[in-house]
Design an enzyme around this catalytic site. Structure first.
Site, short mmCIF file in Angstrom:
data_model
loop_
_atom_site.label_atom_id
_atom_site.label_comp_id
_atom_site.label_asym_id
_atom_site.label_seq_id
_atom_site.Cartn_x
_atom_site.Cartn_y
_atom_site.Cartn_z
N SER A 46 0.50 -1.19 0.32
CA SER A 46 -0.08 -0.02 0.19
C SER A 46 1.02 0.87 0.22
CB SER A 46 -0.86 -0.29 1.22
OG SER A 46 -0.30 0.20 2.94
N GLU A 121 10.55 -8.51 -5.50
CA GLU A 121 11.39 -7.85 -5.07
C GLU A 121 13.05 -7.69 -4.65
OE1 GLU A 121 7.03 -6.80 -3.14
OE2 GLU A 121 8.45 -7.72 -1.72
#
Length: 232
Positions: A46, A121
């Site tokens: 987020s 990532e």
């Protein structure tokens, strides 16, 4: 022909964003870092989503030439919607990257992967000379595993072996991550399963030891990485 569809042109987070005001302040900080010509690794979560919005606004207002390297299909779609051009690690190396985290310990050790994208990532973080982890105050912990389990991506064929080996490592709880909005487990972008693992204590060697288990693709432990923590 130009597509006249709505599904892939509407950008919104899937749930209410906690501590949104703090996260937006951190997002604005990372947007200040953007310069024309940058190739930026874009993480998931987020806070990264809010940072992406802030960066795209700056890019449009200042007409900057920026490329993004997304770490998931969701991030790639978000970049497309906000108008950020994308590339891949095969074609470019990031000048710097940003990402979020689920936990940050005093040694800058991280737990990541609630979005299930920890493999991509890690590739981006290890490829980038500068890495910024964007967090609000709720992400700081005294030790890794204090609040969150460690996500582990597993080849479906190895699920039983991995469970056995994780128990030998000291796992006290192993849960197969189930999907919301569909039947059955979460399936990663590479077609693998994700298990969430709780340990009584996580040592500095656990990232390597978990990765060494046959069938483990990656874990959400990021220990010893060169990162700068950005917070409010």
């Amino acid at each position: 022909m130009i597509w006249d569809n709505k599904i892939a042109t509407t950008l919104q987070w899937s749930s209410e964003i906690s501590n949104r005001e703090q996260k937006e302040k951190v997002a604005d900080k990372i947007a200040e870092r953007v310069r024309s010509g940058d190739v930026i690794g874009v993480g998931s979560g987020s806070t990264s989503y809010l940072a992406l919005l802030a960066i795209s606004k700056k890019v449009k207002e200042q007409k900057l030439d920026v490329l993004a390297i997304p770490t998931s299909h969701e991030v790639s779609l978000a970049c497309s919607i906000v108008g950020l051009k994308t590339t891949t690690l095969q074609n470019a190396r990031p000048d710097w990257s940003f990402d979020g985290a689920d936990e940050v310990d005093p040694q800058k050790g991280l737990i990541k992967g609630r979005g299930g994208a920890m493999f991509a990532e890690k590739l981006v973080i290890k490829s980038s000379p500068e890495n910024y982890i964007l967090v609000d105050s709720s992400k700081f912990v005294s030790y890794l595993g204090e609040k969150f389990a460690v996500p582990v991506e597993v080849d479906p064929r190895a699920i039983n072996l991995v469970e056995t080996e994780l128990l030998k490592l000291g796992a006290r709880e192993i849960d197969l991550r189930l999907a919301k909005g569909k039947d059955g487990p979460i399936i990663s972008e590479a077609g693998n399963l994700i298990v969430d693992v709780r340990f009584n204590k996580i040592t500095s060697e656990y990232e390597k030891e978990i990765k060494a288990i046959p069938g483990v693709i990656e874990s959400g432990l990021f220990i010893g990485y060169e990162v700068e923590i950005l917070t409010t």
